[in-house]
Design an enzyme around this catalytic site. Sequence first.
Site, PDB file in Angstrom:
ATOM      1  CB  CYS A   1       6.591  -6.956  -6.688  1.00 40.85           C
ATOM      2  SG  CYS A   1       6.946  -8.310  -5.555  1.00 40.85           S
TER       3      CYS A   1
ATOM      4  CB  CYS B   1       2.326 -10.504  -1.382  1.00 42.00           C
ATOM      5  SG  CYS B   1       2.043  -8.969  -2.277  1.00 42.00           S
TER       6      CYS B   1
HETATM    7 FE1  FES Z   1       6.207  -7.824  -3.619  1.00 46.36          FE
HETATM    8 FE2  FES Z   1       4.165  -7.991  -2.042  1.00 46.36          FE
HETATM    9  S1  FES Z   1       4.534  -6.417  -3.458  1.00 46.36           S
HETATM   10  S2  FES Z   1       5.738  -9.395  -2.246  1.00 46.36           S
END
Ligand code: FES
Length: 136
Positions: free
Chosen positions: A35, A104
């Site tokens: 992400c 995450c």
């Molecule tokens: Fe990036 Fe959770 S979506 S750390």
Amino acid sequence: MMLYSDKVMEHFANPRNVGEIEDADGIGEVGNAKCGDIMKMYIKVNDGCISDVKFRTFGCGAAVATSSMATEMIKGKSISDALKLTNKAVVEALDGLPDSKLHCSVLAEQAMKSAISDYYKRNGVDPEPIVGKIEE
Ligand code: FES
């Protein structure tokens, strides 16, 4: 529809150990390849124990909650015990995360390992045999 557990919500709303340690003995910074979020962790080490730990993140709520829980779980522990903490154990302590958010929780574990590596490097010790390879 699976949402977050009460524990995740509580740690997200009131994260523990947020901030920086000015005279940290080790600082780790890692990014999440999935992400692009980043996490920075600071540790203070006394007599081989993590006497203080703080974090800052540009991450999502799950990253905040897992880091908060992870810092609670390693504070006061020896470095070797802290290194045994896995993201799976942190997720279990939070009563789970949705599958799509499991990645995450890796951020906290990697940031902690990176901070411990930095601590060893500052002390002239090669961290890789102890901590393993860190993806930064
Ligand atoms: Fe990036 Fe959770 S979506 S750390």
